[in-house]
Design a protein around this motif. Structure first.
Motif, PDB file in Angstrom:
ATOM      1  N   HIS A  48       0.855  -1.189   0.000  1.00 52.84           N
ATOM      2  CA  HIS A  48       0.000   0.000   0.000  1.00 52.84           C
ATOM      3  C   HIS A  48       0.891   1.240   0.000  1.00 52.84           C
ATOM      4  O   HIS A  48       1.949   1.248   0.635  1.00 52.84           O
ATOM      5  CB  HIS A  48      -0.873   0.042   1.257  1.00 52.84           C
ATOM      6  CG  HIS A  48      -2.017  -0.910   1.227  1.00 52.84           C
ATOM      7  ND1 HIS A  48      -3.239  -0.594   0.686  1.00 52.84           N
ATOM      8  CD2 HIS A  48      -2.124  -2.183   1.671  1.00 52.84           C
ATOM      9  CE1 HIS A  48      -4.051  -1.624   0.807  1.00 52.84           C
ATOM     10  NE2 HIS A  48      -3.399  -2.611   1.396  1.00 52.84           N
ATOM     11  N   HIS A  99      -4.935  -2.603   4.922  1.00 54.84           N
ATOM     12  CA  HIS A  99      -3.689  -2.485   5.689  1.00 54.84           C
ATOM     13  C   HIS A  99      -3.980  -2.611   7.185  1.00 54.84           C
ATOM     14  O   HIS A  99      -4.985  -2.104   7.686  1.00 54.84           O
ATOM     15  CB  HIS A  99      -3.005  -1.146   5.395  1.00 54.84           C
ATOM     16  CG  HIS A  99      -1.560  -1.175   5.727  1.00 54.84           C
ATOM     17  ND1 HIS A  99      -1.104  -1.082   7.021  1.00 54.84           N
ATOM     18  CD2 HIS A  99      -0.469  -1.310   4.945  1.00 54.84           C
ATOM     19  CE1 HIS A  99       0.219  -1.157   7.022  1.00 54.84           C
ATOM     20  NE2 HIS A  99       0.626  -1.293   5.768  1.00 54.84           N
ATOM     21  N   LEU A 129      -6.138   3.097   2.547  1.00 55.19           N
ATOM     22  CA  LEU A 129      -5.403   1.897   2.945  1.00 55.19           C
ATOM     23  C   LEU A 129      -6.238   0.624   2.806  1.00 55.19           C
ATOM     24  O   LEU A 129      -5.985  -0.368   3.479  1.00 55.19           O
ATOM     25  CB  LEU A 129      -4.885   2.061   4.372  1.00 55.19           C
ATOM     26  CG  LEU A 129      -3.929   3.248   4.561  1.00 55.19           C
ATOM     27  CD1 LEU A 129      -3.585   3.424   6.022  1.00 55.19           C
ATOM     28  CD2 LEU A 129      -2.681   3.073   3.719  1.00 55.19           C
TER      29      LEU A 129
END
Length: 184
Positions: free
Chosen positions: A104, A130, A111
């Motif tokens: 990312h 993430h 994210l």
């Protein structure tokens, strides 16, 4: 009173951030998920359900940025993550499948990624979120709400978000109780 939509990272988030900055090509903190969808799953309904769930969980739309003081901050974007529908041949999907999980971009980007792949032999949901913005428990809650949204239920907006957690942590770290505990 307007809800505050930005805060410094928590200590845990900052630890993950530093690790990722030091290893920018790593996907260690990605939480990917790929599922072949059943034939009875309507991809348009699924796309809408994901969008509804993202709106109910505002921190899924978190963006990190560096403020004028050099602090890494988090804020909730005004718009939700894009849910992409991508049509590919089976051969194209097999090639893409090997590259779905990728690092990312941590600053100034959302994210979380959501992609629905439509192929002749079946449809797939891919998500890659993430770890700075989600953990296993949170992902379970997201999945439960996604099922509800898919089934047409209205979702309640999260009232206590990761931004609130970060603000509470900052307040606690600046308290007399923290100093006493640290000295102990």
């Amino acid at each position: 009173m307007k809800q505050i939509r930005e805060a410094k990272l928590t200590k845990t988030q900052m630890g993950i951030y530093v690790e990722c900055v030091n290893n920018p090509e790593s996907t260690l903190y990605n939480l990917p998920f790929l599922a072949k969808l059943g034939e009875d799953i309507n991809v348009d309904t699924l796309k809408h359900a994901i969008e509804q769930t993202l709106m109910a969980h505002p921190c899924m739309n978190t963006i990190l940025y560096v403020n004028d003081n050099g602090d890494v901050m988090q804020k909730i974007a005004e718009t939700c993550c894009e849910v992409k529908k991508i049509t590919l041949s089976d051969e194209e999907f097999e090639k893409v499948r090997e590259c779905l999980v990728r690092p990312h971009e941590l600053l100034n980007h959302k994210l979380a990624r959501f992609e629905i792949y439509i192929t002749p032999s079946g449809n797939y949901l891919f998500e890659d979120i993430h770890h700075i913005i989600i953990d296993g428990t949170s992902h379970h809650m997201f999945a439960v709400d996604l099922k509800k949204a898919y089934d047409g239920e209205l979702l309640e907006l999260e009232t206590y978000t990761a931004i609130d957690v970060a603000m509470d942590e900052a307040k606690a770290l600046d308290s007399e109780e923290y100093e006493v505990a640290k000295a102990f």
